[in-house]
Structure formats: C-alpha cells, structure tokens
Enzyme design. Structure first.
Site, PDB file in Angstrom:
ATOM      1  N   ARG A  26     -26.189  -1.550  17.223  1.00  0.00           N
ATOM      2  CA  ARG A  26     -27.149  -0.222  16.955  1.00  0.00           C
ATOM      3  C   ARG A  26     -28.225  -0.607  15.752  1.00  0.00           C
ATOM      4  NH1 ARG A  26     -26.273   3.752  12.893  1.00  0.00           N
ATOM      5  NH2 ARG A  26     -26.886   5.902  12.974  1.00  0.00           N
ATOM      6  N   GLY A 107     -17.014 -14.195  17.552  1.00  0.00           N
ATOM      7  CA  GLY A 107     -16.343 -15.072  16.673  1.00  0.00           C
ATOM      8  C   GLY A 107     -16.553 -16.647  16.746  1.00  0.00           C
ATOM      9  N   ASP A 133      -9.804 -10.725  13.324  1.00  0.00           N
ATOM     10  CA  ASP A 133      -8.780 -11.385  12.846  1.00  0.00           C
ATOM     11  C   ASP A 133      -9.158 -12.085  11.447  1.00  0.00           C
ATOM     12  OD1 ASP A 133      -7.090 -11.609  14.902  1.00  0.00           O
ATOM     13  OD2 ASP A 133      -8.143 -13.439  15.915  1.00  0.00           O
ATOM     14  N   ASP A 135     -10.783 -14.332  10.232  1.00  0.00           N
ATOM     15  CA  ASP A 135     -10.429 -15.598  10.315  1.00  0.00           C
ATOM     16  C   ASP A 135     -11.763 -16.585  10.176  1.00  0.00           C
ATOM     17  OD1 ASP A 135     -11.104 -15.377  12.844  1.00  0.00           O
ATOM     18  OD2 ASP A 135      -9.660 -16.390  13.608  1.00  0.00           O
ATOM     19  N   ARG A 168      17.612   1.030  11.538  1.00  0.00           N
ATOM     20  CA  ARG A 168      17.313  -0.254  12.062  1.00  0.00           C
ATOM     21  C   ARG A 168      16.550  -1.378  11.414  1.00  0.00           C
ATOM     22  NH1 ARG A 168      16.411   2.957  17.776  1.00  0.00           N
ATOM     23  NH2 ARG A 168      18.294   2.897  18.427  1.00  0.00           N
ATOM     24  N   SER A 221      17.418   0.210   6.153  1.00  0.00           N
ATOM     25  CA  SER A 221      16.513  -0.143   7.301  1.00  0.00           C
ATOM     26  C   SER A 221      15.326  -1.123   6.723  1.00  0.00           C
ATOM     27  CB  SER A 221      15.885   1.112   8.033  1.00  0.00           C
ATOM     28  OG  SER A 221      14.955   1.582   6.793  1.00  0.00           O
ATOM     29  N   HIS A 258      -2.491  -5.257  22.456  1.00  0.00           N
ATOM     30  CA  HIS A 258      -4.166  -4.845  22.264  1.00  0.00           C
ATOM     31  C   HIS A 258      -4.506  -3.513  21.594  1.00  0.00           C
ATOM     32  CE1 HIS A 258      -4.288  -8.418  24.953  1.00  0.00           C
ATOM     33  NE2 HIS A 258      -5.534  -8.429  24.482  1.00  0.00           N
ATOM     34  N   GLN A 260      -4.121  -3.109  19.126  1.00  0.00           N
ATOM     35  CA  GLN A 260      -4.867  -3.256  17.675  1.00  0.00           C
ATOM     36  C   GLN A 260      -6.313  -3.784  17.568  1.00  0.00           C
ATOM     37  OE1 GLN A 260      -1.946  -6.309  15.559  1.00  0.00           O
ATOM     38  NE2 GLN A 260      -1.331  -6.234  17.726  1.00  0.00           N
TER      39      GLN A 260
HETATM   40  P1  ATP Z   1     -12.361 -14.164  19.348  1.00  0.00           P
HETATM   41  O1  ATP Z   1     -12.364 -14.686  17.926  1.00  0.00           O
HETATM   42  O2  ATP Z   1     -12.391 -12.819  19.582  1.00  0.00           O
HETATM   43  O3  ATP Z   1     -11.642 -15.227  20.137  1.00  0.00           O
HETATM   44  P2  ATP Z   1     -14.605 -15.920  20.107  1.00  0.00           P
HETATM   45  O4  ATP Z   1     -16.129 -15.963  19.698  1.00  0.00           O
HETATM   46  O5  ATP Z   1     -14.081 -16.969  19.042  1.00  0.00           O
HETATM   47  O6  ATP Z   1     -14.083 -14.518  19.728  1.00  0.00           O
HETATM   48  P3  ATP Z   1     -14.227 -17.575  22.547  1.00  0.00           P
HETATM   49  O7  ATP Z   1     -13.732 -17.035  23.841  1.00  0.00           O
HETATM   50  O8  ATP Z   1     -13.764 -18.915  21.814  1.00  0.00           O
HETATM   51  O9  ATP Z   1     -14.084 -16.068  21.694  1.00  0.00           O
HETATM   52  O10 ATP Z   1     -15.892 -17.910  22.832  1.00  0.00           O
HETATM   53  C1  ATP Z   1     -16.624 -16.823  23.490  1.00  0.00           C
HETATM   54  C2  ATP Z   1     -17.750 -17.789  24.405  1.00  0.00           C
HETATM   55  O11 ATP Z   1     -18.458 -18.426  23.640  1.00  0.00           O
HETATM   56  C3  ATP Z   1     -16.969 -18.367  25.514  1.00  0.00           C
HETATM   57  O12 ATP Z   1     -16.499 -17.704  26.524  1.00  0.00           O
HETATM   58  C4  ATP Z   1     -18.035 -19.368  25.902  1.00  0.00           C
HETATM   59  O13 ATP Z   1     -18.859 -18.670  26.730  1.00  0.00           O
HETATM   60  C5  ATP Z   1     -18.733 -19.559  24.614  1.00  0.00           C
HETATM   61  N1  ATP Z   1     -18.168 -20.619  23.993  1.00  0.00           N
HETATM   62  C6  ATP Z   1     -17.177 -20.945  23.218  1.00  0.00           C
HETATM   63  N2  ATP Z   1     -17.047 -22.308  22.763  1.00  0.00           N
HETATM   64  C7  ATP Z   1     -18.028 -22.949  23.353  1.00  0.00           C
HETATM   65  C8  ATP Z   1     -18.623 -24.546  23.525  1.00  0.00           C
HETATM   66  N3  ATP Z   1     -17.972 -25.409  23.064  1.00  0.00           N
HETATM   67  N4  ATP Z   1     -19.757 -24.720  24.301  1.00  0.00           N
HETATM   68  C9  ATP Z   1     -20.344 -23.680  25.160  1.00  0.00           C
HETATM   69  N5  ATP Z   1     -19.630 -22.580  25.059  1.00  0.00           N
HETATM   70  C10 ATP Z   1     -18.789 -22.097  23.939  1.00  0.00           C
END
Ligand code: ATP
Length: 328
Positions: A26, A107, A133, A135, A168, A221, A258, A260
């Site tokens: 948004r 991410g 996460d 992270d 528990r 507990s 999930h 979460q």
């Molecule tokens: P989360 O932290 O929730 O897992 P994320 O962004 O790290 O989120 P991923 O599944 O690792 O989730 O990446 C999302 C998408 O990004 C992948 O499905 C893919 O399409 C793309 N991606 C990830 N790594 C690569 C890569 N090395 N080359 C090209 N595309 C990538």
C-alpha cells in the site's frame, strides 16, 4: 526528487508471507502516486514476472489492506526464476509492461534473485525486508516480526494456563530455522524457564538442570521455548531425552507452526511497512539501487543488498542474560 528515467515501478512480494506485506505494498503504491509515477503489482512473486501476471495499481486498489495479514499479491517460490531462461522471460515482460524499476518485498532469497537479475539486465531495485524471522542484516526489525512475536506470546500464554493447572512441562517449538530472535524474545515475554536457539550450544543436561533448579524453588510447571533450528535434534527428541531422565515429569509438546505467520499486522509492523515502502520508492527516485531499505535506531537506512544477504544479525548477549536471570 523525481528521476525522469523512472516512470513506472513494479512491486512484488516473494518468499514466505509475513504480516505487514500488504501495508508495505500500500505504501509503495501510494508513494508512487504521490510522486506522480505509475505502479504495477506483480502476482506470485517472481512467478508473476515470468508469467506476465500483473495488475495496474492505484491508491484505491490498496484500500482496506493495511490491517490484513498475508499478501493480496500472493507470493510464491519460483524455481524458474533461478534459471537464466526464466529471468530472460521476466525481463522481456518488464520491457513489455514498461517497468523501469522494482520494489522486492521479501527475505534474503528474494533479494538474492533480484541481485542476480540486476547483474544480468541492469534493472534497478530496492528490497524491503518482509519476513517474520528478523534474520536480515541492515535492519533492526523486519516486517512481520513484531506481529509474529505477539502471536507466539499469546499462544504460549494460553499453554501456560494448562501447564499451571496440570503441573506440566510444555516444550513449545517456534519458527526460526537459522535465527533465534522469535524464540528468545517470545521466551522472555512469556516467562519461559529455558530457551533453546540455533545460535547457542545447549545440552539436554543443562536443560534438565534448569528444570530441576526451578522445581527446587517450588515451581510446579514450566515452559521451554525451542527454535526450529536449535541443535539438539528437534523438540520431540528433546522432550524424549528429558522424559528419560525425568519420568515423573508430565511433558507435552506443542509445535506452533504456521499460525505464527498469519494474522492482522501489529501497529509496529504497519508503521514499519509504511515507512519502508515509501523509503523504497524514494530511494529508486533518487537513483539508488541494489539496496535494502531498513530501520536502525528508528531511522531509515539503506544497506547494500549483498551485505543484507550475506551478513547476519547477532543475538544480543544482554537478552540472553535477561532470559537467564529471570529463569532463576
Ligand atoms: P523467507 O525468508 O520467508 O524464506 P525468502 O525471500 O528468503 O523468504 P526464498 O524462497 O529463499 O524466500 O526466495 C524466494 C524466491 O527468490 C525463490 O523462490 C526464487 O524465485 C528467488 N531466488 C532465491 N534465490 C535465488 C537465486 N539464487 N537465483 C535466482 N532466484 C532466486
């Protein structure tokens, strides 16, 4: 501020969904309108880029979503985008739709994909950290983290009622394959007796000592919060090992799973997502690219995407101390 070369920004959500992604979307769409440029939503993450599944968005198309969890654009993990051919198709569709730059809400995997795409086709992009996460390096908070913490804390509060009523010991697994931020903070907030996280080497013996100590001081507990990625073989294995040593304990295991990830985003996540979405658009209009918009000490900061991907946020030693002191 307007950079004349950017007339249209494409926005997508990718990777695991996180509460607040809609609020970020948004903000991106409304910031585009504010700066007189167009915005287009790309459905299902990189998959929509490859399949040409896109929708023009305006300020009214993102009404009533600030309070919604998940992502109205949907998200996906695209295997095809990992291939050069897939990315070529994505680029062709970008040209066809006259998209000049991208905002990637996701991410570190999503940022890695965007970075490779940029290297190959020189498409400007800015990442917005959307993952529960927390992270990702370069931001104190990721979008969705605060909501997830509140969800976990509320769930553990409910388990505590049963733990207390039945004397528990509950072992609760929370999300965090690589990072213990959710476990550590929700553990402190819910008064856990012990917290097991991937970043720390724990042992069943130490866990048992902690439980025994609490028993000796009259505790009947206990809650033990365990991150998915802890190093002792998983929540069921840990429960089994503790039961071997203490057959008298009435142990239960709960995997929160999930739940979460879902739910209406917290106020904190909505504000964070709104700020980062606007920052991403402003960054692109200032010719910034290959960066992630984040927040540090309550100020917007941009971090090179490669640092955001490669570096890691350290667990705060002071928080571990807090958890230990309170578990006395
Ligand atoms: P989360 O932290 O929730 O897992 P994320 O962004 O790290 O989120 P991923 O599944 O690792 O989730 O990446 C999302 C998408 O990004 C992948 O499905 C893919 O399409 C793309 N991606 C990830 N790594 C690569 C890569 N090395 N080359 C090209 N595309 C990538």
């Amino acid at each position: 501020m307007t950079n004349n070369s950017i007339k249209k920004i494409g926005v997508l959500t990718s990777g695991g969904d996180a509460p607040g992604m809609n609020a970020a979307l948004r903000a991106v769409v409304r910031a585009c309108k504010y700066y007189n440029i167009s915005s287009i939503g790309i459905r299902q993450g990189y998959e929509g880029l490859i399949q040409n599944d896109m929708i023009d968005l305006g300020p009214r198309s993102v009404k009533n979503i600030i309070n919604q969890g998940g992502t109205i654009l949907k998200t996906a993990r695209s295997e095809e985008f990992r291939t050069k051919e897939g990315r070529q198709k994505a680029y062709d569709n970008l040209l066809q739709n006259e998209i000049d730059a991208l905002v990637i809400i996701g991410g570190d995997g999503s940022f890695t994909g965007a970075n490779i795409f940029h290297q190959e086709f020189n498409v400007p992009f800015i990442g917005v950290p959307g993952t529960i996460d927390n992270d990702i390096f370069g931001t104190d908070f990721t979008i969705g983290y605060d909501t997830a913490l509140n969800t976990v804390t509320e769930a553990i509060d409910k388990l505590r009622d049963t733990a207390t009523s039945h004397d528990r010991v509950f072992f609760v697994e929370v999300m965090g394959r690589d990072a213990g931020f959710i476990a550590l903070n929700s553990g402190i907030a819910s008064g856990a007796q012990d917290i097991l996280i991937p970043e720390q080497k724990d042992s069943v013996e130490e866990l048992c000592e902690s439980l025994e100590r609490s028993e000796e001081t009259g505790k009947k507990s206990s809650i033990v919060v365990i991150a998915e990625g802890e190093q002792l073989g998983g929540v069921y294995e840990i429960a089994k090992e503790v039961k071997k040593r203490h057959p008298e304990y009435d142990i239960r295991v709960t995997v929160l799973g999930h739940i979460q990830r879902g739910g209406s985003p917290s106020c904190h996540d909505r504000v964070l997502a709104s700020r980062l979405g606007i920052a991403a658009v402003e960054g692109l209009l200032e010719n910034k690219t290959n960066l992630m918009a984040g927040i540090r000490s309550n100020k917007i900061v941009f971090t090179p995407i490669e640092e955001a991907i490669k570096k890691h946020n350290e667990i705060d030693a002071e928080l571990i101390k807090v958890a230990n002191i309170l578990a006395i």
